[in-house]
Design a protein around this motif. Structure first.
Motif: not given
Length: 553
Positions: A431-446, A464-471
């Motif tokens: 969920f953290a990766v999805a919220a970081s990598a996808n959600l901002p772009t979905i919201i801004y696009s729409l 994507l990179i920040s969430s994976i590196v921090l995990i």
């Protein structure tokens, strides 16, 4: 509770130990055979991309609502949350609340707009008015990563569950690994044969079984407590207070008390993650109209909401009737709480049935994840990035089928690596990766007409990179001490410590960072986007006009 009820509870608890592997395998085999027949029948017409990816858009709102619930109520919801509540009380229930609130956020912000704009995948929407190839590639990569994290959680659940049923001890890693491999192979067959239509029917059957099974167990636990929820909660509190390491099951802080920031981070990931989960968003493309999409949402809300209320009773029921020590010592660890509660209530038969339901849950969600990942690779990376949209009619589906096999192999290897981890917790990372990598772009696009390609790429890759590196550098992967032994055995990689990020979940850092990068990238310049396409996307997302014509060509 009357003496008769106390006696009944004691009697069923003593019979719980009669685990019957032959009975369990028989129930499992019956379920697999029935669903396989349905999948084969449903998958007869999977020639075109529309049939394979979106089930020919032939499902009604009610059917799709059941399938959405089937996709959303994963093994994390049933096995992971029940275990989390049984082992940490109030704090475990926060997963239920987070997942339910997250579903409402997804509906209100993105679901219908995505369905009106898209065709098969999340990348269709994100690249609609931006530069196709770089945005599609970024969206497809993030989809594959999110699906992989989510798959790990489901495979971990499968290994623990089947090991419990077959009486395989937690220490027997070879047998557990073999179980994970069998689950992976079954999943690949389901998806290869059935496509989206077969997958959807498995999800509908599984949702009905899961909600009915959880409902029956909930009523049973309440009946043992005179249908008094307060009495059950009090009994749970007393059971937790009598433990070797006591805790107050009705007060917050058992799991997150030492680090409230970690709890806020987890909450952000859960609440915002669903709106960026590609396999849940993809379900909206299987209905013919926006009206049916809305109807499927209403069905899903009722089913999902009821289920998450059941988890409170199931978790406290497991705490009282099974006990945290028994759960922690079981082959699947915290993921064994629901099956052990079933054994305590109805003996080996109910254990077999509930475990088959949990197994169905894992298979259905894994099938949904696999087809989403395969669609993303074949449709976005192969057809639109590598081949620039010039693909022979059947080539795309052929590539999707090859991808399914590759994903299956990776899921098996990853699933073996994460055995014993709580799956609700592993899903929170997805969920953290999805919220970081996808959600901002979905919201801004729409919602933001000025948003451009550079903003999308900065936001997606940055998140994507920040969430994976921090995990990777968090206590989840290395450096967590077991509270009982004081040794470095509570992380995925045991006995080493290379962590420097203090939180278990990266959401509180990576999600705001991805939103910020989207703004910075947009204002940093780059070529101006097509104003006509931006206007068309706005009209289509709000009205659905043109979307139906788009899907049939």
């Amino acid at each position: 509770m009357s003496n008769a009820l106390i006696f009944a509870a004691d009697a069923v608890t003593t019979s719980a130990s009669d685990n019957n592997p032959v009975l369990n395998i028989s129930i499992f085999a019956a379920f697999v055979i029935v669903t396989m027949i349905i999948v084969i029948r449903a998958g007869r017409n999977n020639k075109s991309a529309n049939e394979f990816y979106a089930g020919g858009r032939s499902f009604t709102g009610g059917q799709n609502g059941m399938a959405i619930a089937g996709d959303y109520l994963s093994a994390a919801s049933f096995l992971g949350i029940t275990g989390a509540i049984a082992l940490s009380g109030y704090d475990g229930f926060l997963y239920s609340i987070g997942f339910l609130v997250a579903w409402l956020v997804a509906l209100l912000l993105v679901a219908e707009l995505m369905r009106n704009t898209g065709k098969f995948t999340m990348a269709d929407v994100l690249s609609f008015r931006l530069h196709q190839r770089p945005v599609r590639l970024a969206a497809a990569i993030s989809t594959l990563v999110v699906c992989f994290f989510y798959l790990l959680a489901q495979m971990a659940g499968a290994g623990g569950l089947v090991s419990l049923l077959l009486g395989i001890p937690a220490t027997d890693t070879v047998a557990t690994s073999l179980v994970v491999a069998v689950v992976g192979i079954l999943m690949v067959i389901y998806v290869l044969v059935g496509g989206m239509k077969g997958t959807t029917w498995v999800q509908i059957i599984k949702a009905a079984l899961l909600i009915a099974g959880a409902g029956i167990m909930t009523i049973w636990v309440l009946a043992l407590n005179g249908f008094d929820l307060g009495h059950l909660l009090t009994k749970g509190q007393e059971a937790a207070a009598a433990l070797e390491v006591p805790f107050d099951a009705l007060k917050p802080g058992n799991k997150y008390g030492k680090n409230p920031i970690d709890f806020i981070s987890l909450g952000m990931a859960l609440v915002l993650g669903t709106a960026g989960l590609p396999h849940v968003l993809m379900r909206f493309y299987t209905v013919p109209t926006a009206k049916e999409a809305r109807k499927s949402v209403v069905w899903a809300i009722w089913l999902i909401g009821a289920f998450y209320l059941f988890t409170l009773v199931l978790g406290f029921g497991a705490l009282v009737l099974v006990g945290p020590a028994t759960i922690a010592a079981a082959p699947g660890g915290p993921n064994s709480a629901a099956p052990l509660l079933a054994a305590a209530l109805g003996g080996p038969v109910l254990l077999g049935i509930v475990s088959a339901i949990a197994f169905a849950t894992i298979l259905a969600v894994v099938a949904g994840l696999t087809i989403t990942a395969a669609t993303s690779f074949a449709h976005d990376i192969y057809a639109n990035v590598i081949k620039r949209g010039e693909v022979r009619p059947n080539a795309e589906v052929k590539i999707a089928r090859i991808t399914i096999v590759v994903i299956g192999v990776l899921a098996i290897i990853g699933g073996i690596a994460v055995q014993g981890q709580n799956i609700a917790f592993l899903v929170a990372l997805a969920f953290a990766v999805a919220a970081s990598a996808n959600l901002p772009t979905i919201i801004y696009s729409l919602y933001w007409r000025r948003f451009n390609t550079r903003g999308a790429l900065w936001s997606m890759y940055g998140g994507l990179i920040s969430s994976i590196v921090l995990i990777i550098f968090s206590p989840v992967v290395s450096g967590k001490l077991d509270p009982k032994t004081g040794e470095l055995t509570a992380s995925m990689i045991k006995g080493v410590d290379f962590h420097w990020f203090p939180l278990d979940n990266p959401g509180i850092v990576s999600i705001p960072l991805a939103f910020l990068l989207g703004i910075l990238g947009t204002y940093a310049g780059g070529r101006k986007e097509n104003a006509w396409l931006a206007a068309e996307m706005e009209v289509r997302s709000l009205t659905g006009h043109g979307a139906e014509k788009e899907v049939h060509h």
